[in-house]
Design an enzyme around this catalytic site. Structure first.
Site, PDB file in Angstrom:
ATOM      1  N   GLY A  60       0.841  -1.195   0.000  1.00  0.00           N
ATOM      2  CA  GLY A  60       0.000   0.000   0.000  1.00  0.00           C
ATOM      3  C   GLY A  60       0.872   1.239   0.000  1.00  0.00           C
ATOM      4  O   GLY A  60       2.038   1.186   0.388  1.00  0.00           O
ATOM      5  N   GLN A  65       2.959  10.281   1.394  1.00  0.00           N
ATOM      6  CA  GLN A  65       4.267   9.631   1.511  1.00  0.00           C
ATOM      7  C   GLN A  65       5.202   9.973   0.347  1.00  0.00           C
ATOM      8  O   GLN A  65       6.412   9.748   0.451  1.00  0.00           O
ATOM      9  CB  GLN A  65       4.103   8.111   1.584  1.00  0.00           C
ATOM     10  CG  GLN A  65       3.468   7.619   2.880  1.00  0.00           C
ATOM     11  CD  GLN A  65       3.370   6.126   2.915  1.00  0.00           C
ATOM     12  OE1 GLN A  65       2.461   5.545   2.333  1.00  0.00           O
ATOM     13  NE2 GLN A  65       4.308   5.482   3.568  1.00  0.00           N
ATOM     14  N   CYS A 110       6.109   0.582   8.023  1.00  0.00           N
ATOM     15  CA  CYS A 110       5.723   1.690   7.154  1.00  0.00           C
ATOM     16  C   CYS A 110       6.927   2.120   6.330  1.00  0.00           C
ATOM     17  O   CYS A 110       8.049   2.199   6.862  1.00  0.00           O
ATOM     18  CB  CYS A 110       5.217   2.861   8.010  1.00  0.00           C
ATOM     19  SG  CYS A 110       4.610   4.249   7.036  1.00  0.00           S
ATOM     20  N   LEU A 111       6.689   2.373   5.050  1.00  0.00           N
ATOM     21  CA  LEU A 111       7.802   2.775   4.182  1.00  0.00           C
ATOM     22  C   LEU A 111       8.368   4.135   4.593  1.00  0.00           C
ATOM     23  O   LEU A 111       9.487   4.482   4.227  1.00  0.00           O
ATOM     24  CB  LEU A 111       7.340   2.809   2.716  1.00  0.00           C
ATOM     25  CG  LEU A 111       6.973   1.459   2.094  1.00  0.00           C
ATOM     26  CD1 LEU A 111       6.443   1.648   0.686  1.00  0.00           C
ATOM     27  CD2 LEU A 111       8.146   0.498   2.108  1.00  0.00           C
ATOM     28  N   HIS A 153      -4.624   1.280   6.947  1.00  0.00           N
ATOM     29  CA  HIS A 153      -3.296   1.879   7.145  1.00  0.00           C
ATOM     30  C   HIS A 153      -3.119   3.081   6.208  1.00  0.00           C
ATOM     31  O   HIS A 153      -2.626   4.139   6.623  1.00  0.00           O
ATOM     32  CB  HIS A 153      -2.208   0.823   6.887  1.00  0.00           C
ATOM     33  CG  HIS A 153      -0.809   1.318   7.003  1.00  0.00           C
ATOM     34  ND1 HIS A 153       0.056   0.892   7.988  1.00  0.00           N
ATOM     35  CD2 HIS A 153      -0.099   2.196   6.246  1.00  0.00           C
ATOM     36  CE1 HIS A 153       1.231   1.505   7.834  1.00  0.00           C
ATOM     37  NE2 HIS A 153       1.164   2.301   6.786  1.00  0.00           N
ATOM     38  N   GLU A 154      -3.568   2.907   4.937  1.00  0.00           N
ATOM     39  CA  GLU A 154      -3.375   3.986   3.949  1.00  0.00           C
ATOM     40  C   GLU A 154      -4.288   5.178   4.219  1.00  0.00           C
ATOM     41  O   GLU A 154      -3.851   6.332   4.147  1.00  0.00           O
ATOM     42  CB  GLU A 154      -3.597   3.465   2.529  1.00  0.00           C
ATOM     43  CG  GLU A 154      -2.744   2.264   2.128  1.00  0.00           C
ATOM     44  CD  GLU A 154      -1.320   2.351   2.604  1.00  0.00           C
ATOM     45  OE1 GLU A 154      -0.747   1.317   2.952  1.00  0.00           O
ATOM     46  OE2 GLU A 154      -0.756   3.465   2.673  1.00  0.00           O
ATOM     47  N   HIS A 157      -2.991   7.449   6.804  1.00  0.00           N
ATOM     48  CA  HIS A 157      -1.953   8.385   6.341  1.00  0.00           C
ATOM     49  C   HIS A 157      -2.571   9.686   5.825  1.00  0.00           C
ATOM     50  O   HIS A 157      -1.985  10.758   5.984  1.00  0.00           O
ATOM     51  CB  HIS A 157      -1.105   7.767   5.213  1.00  0.00           C
ATOM     52  CG  HIS A 157       0.068   6.965   5.669  1.00  0.00           C
ATOM     53  ND1 HIS A 157       1.072   7.466   6.467  1.00  0.00           N
ATOM     54  CD2 HIS A 157       0.407   5.687   5.415  1.00  0.00           C
ATOM     55  CE1 HIS A 157       1.982   6.525   6.689  1.00  0.00           C
ATOM     56  NE2 HIS A 157       1.608   5.428   6.065  1.00  0.00           N
TER      57      HIS A 157
HETATM   58  C1  LIG Z   1       1.752  -6.425   5.397  1.00  0.00           C
HETATM   59  C2  LIG Z   1       2.865  -6.258   4.430  1.00  0.00           C
HETATM   60  N1  LIG Z   1       3.557  -5.070   4.438  1.00  0.00           N
HETATM   61  C3  LIG Z   1       4.545  -4.909   3.533  1.00  0.00           C
HETATM   62  N2  LIG Z   1       5.296  -3.748   3.505  1.00  0.00           N
HETATM   63  N3  LIG Z   1       4.795  -2.621   4.134  1.00  0.00           N
HETATM   64  C4  LIG Z   1       3.774  -1.926   3.524  1.00  0.00           C
HETATM   65  O1  LIG Z   1       3.299  -2.240   2.465  1.00  0.00           O
HETATM   66  C5  LIG Z   1       3.270  -0.693   4.249  1.00  0.00           C
HETATM   67  C6  LIG Z   1       1.766  -0.758   4.436  1.00  0.00           C
HETATM   68  C7  LIG Z   1       1.307  -2.043   5.127  1.00  0.00           C
HETATM   69  C8  LIG Z   1       1.843  -2.216   6.564  1.00  0.00           C
HETATM   70  C9  LIG Z   1       0.774  -3.010   7.265  1.00  0.00           C
HETATM   71  C10 LIG Z   1      -0.477  -2.897   6.486  1.00  0.00           C
HETATM   72  C11 LIG Z   1      -0.198  -2.060   5.274  1.00  0.00           C
HETATM   73  C12 LIG Z   1       3.638   0.509   3.374  1.00  0.00           C
HETATM   74  N4  LIG Z   1       3.108   1.736   3.960  1.00  0.00           N
HETATM   75  O2  LIG Z   1       3.934   2.484   4.690  1.00  0.00           O
HETATM   76  C13 LIG Z   1       2.134   2.422   3.172  1.00  0.00           C
HETATM   77  O3  LIG Z   1       1.569   3.452   3.914  1.00  0.00           O
HETATM   78  C14 LIG Z   1       4.852  -5.918   2.620  1.00  0.00           C
HETATM   79  F1  LIG Z   1       5.821  -5.738   1.731  1.00  0.00           F
HETATM   80  C15 LIG Z   1       4.099  -7.096   2.650  1.00  0.00           C
HETATM   81  N5  LIG Z   1       4.307  -8.127   1.753  1.00  0.00           N
HETATM   82  C16 LIG Z   1       3.424  -9.285   1.724  1.00  0.00           C
HETATM   83  C17 LIG Z   1       3.082  -9.657   0.279  1.00  0.00           C
HETATM   84  N6  LIG Z   1       4.306  -9.853  -0.516  1.00  0.00           N
HETATM   85  C18 LIG Z   1       3.946 -10.236  -1.874  1.00  0.00           C
HETATM   86  C19 LIG Z   1       5.213 -10.446  -2.701  1.00  0.00           C
HETATM   87  O4  LIG Z   1       6.002  -9.234  -2.668  1.00  0.00           O
HETATM   88  C20 LIG Z   1       6.389  -8.856  -1.319  1.00  0.00           C
HETATM   89  C21 LIG Z   1       5.137  -8.621  -0.486  1.00  0.00           C
HETATM   90  C22 LIG Z   1       5.515  -8.282   0.958  1.00  0.00           C
HETATM   91  N7  LIG Z   1       3.106  -7.254   3.559  1.00  0.00           N
HETATM   92 NI    NI Z   2       2.637   3.565   5.873  1.00  0.00          NI
END
Ligand SMILES: Cc1nc(NNC(=O)[C@H](CC2CCCC2)CN(O)CO)c(F)c(N2CCN3CCOC[C@@H]3C2)n1
Ligand code: NI
Length: 183
Positions: A60, A65, A110-111, A153-154, A157
């Site tokens: 997400g 961001q 969070c990124l 989560h999004e 933000h």
């Molecule tokens: C759960 C998860 N969080 C990952 N990162 N954090 C984010 O996305 C943040 C947003 C998420 C944090 C918790 C809820 C929303 C970014 N945020 O800050 C935006 O506001 C992942 F990367 C991830 N996955 C699982 C699925 N996988 C498929 C194959 O590719 C890799 C990928 C990794 N799951």
């Molecule tokens: Ni985030």
């Protein structure tokens, strides 16, 4: 294409502001932003591209961001049945939700946060999110599981809320009274 250098980090005040609604129907400039956000997520989940461009994986992304205080989010994730949820939404809002709450067992990250913040982040188990798609259609998305968590989560933000704001300060691992999702 968006890379990690375009992602603002905590400390930047934009992450604590309320983002503004975008004009509807969506204009070309905002459509372009939404498309780039979705492309970033897809790239970040592609092992070759993620390595080549040093992208942290994401499911997400919210427009603040990338330094733009607009109410635009992108989500690219699967639910536990493996169904793909790939959306860019303008002016998203939660129009209804369950009483039940859930948590990611491993907590959230969070990124925009370059550190681990341990603890359960309570999220509604089910939400209905209303927003406008890139095609200009209003949709009501009925979500549960991982997609429900990502959208919450999004949308947080867009209101200047960081995931760790929701972790119980006294006991970060407050035993959840509901289902825990395996990440
Ligand atoms: C759960 C998860 N969080 C990952 N990162 N954090 C984010 O996305 C943040 C947003 C998420 C944090 C918790 C809820 C929303 C970014 N945020 O800050 C935006 O506001 C992942 F990367 C991830 N996955 C699982 C699925 N996988 C498929 C194959 O590719 C890799 C990928 C990794 N799951
Ligand atoms: Ni985030």
């Amino acid at each position: 294409m968006l890379t990690m250098k375009d992602i603002v980090r905590e400390g930047n005040p934009i992450l604590r502001e309320r983002a503004t609604n975008v004009e509807l129907p969506p204009q070309q400039e905002d459509i372009q932003i939404a498309k780039e956000m979705l492309e970033f997520l897809k790239n970040s989940q592609n092992p070759e591209l993620a390595q080549k461009y040093n992208l942290r994986p994401g499911v997400g992304l919210a427009c603040p961001q990338i330094g733009i205080p607009k109410r635009i989010i992108a989500v690219h994730t699967q639910d536990d049945q493996g169904e793909l949820y790939s959306y860019a939404l303008f002016n998203p809002k939660i129009v209804s939700h369950s009483v039940k709450v859930t948590y990611l067992e491993g907590g959230e990250g969070c990124l925009s946060v370059d550190r681990d913040v341990p603890g359960y982040v309570p999220r509604y188990a089910k939400v209905t999110v209303r927003g406008t798609t890139i095609k200009g259609e209003q949709v009501d998305l009925k979500l549960k599981g991982m997609p429900a968590i990502v959208f919450q989560h999004e949308i947080d933000h867009l209101d200047g809320i960081m995931f760790y704001d929701r972790i119980n300060k006294e006991n970060p691992f407050t035993p959840p009274s509901t289902v825990i999702l395996n990440r």
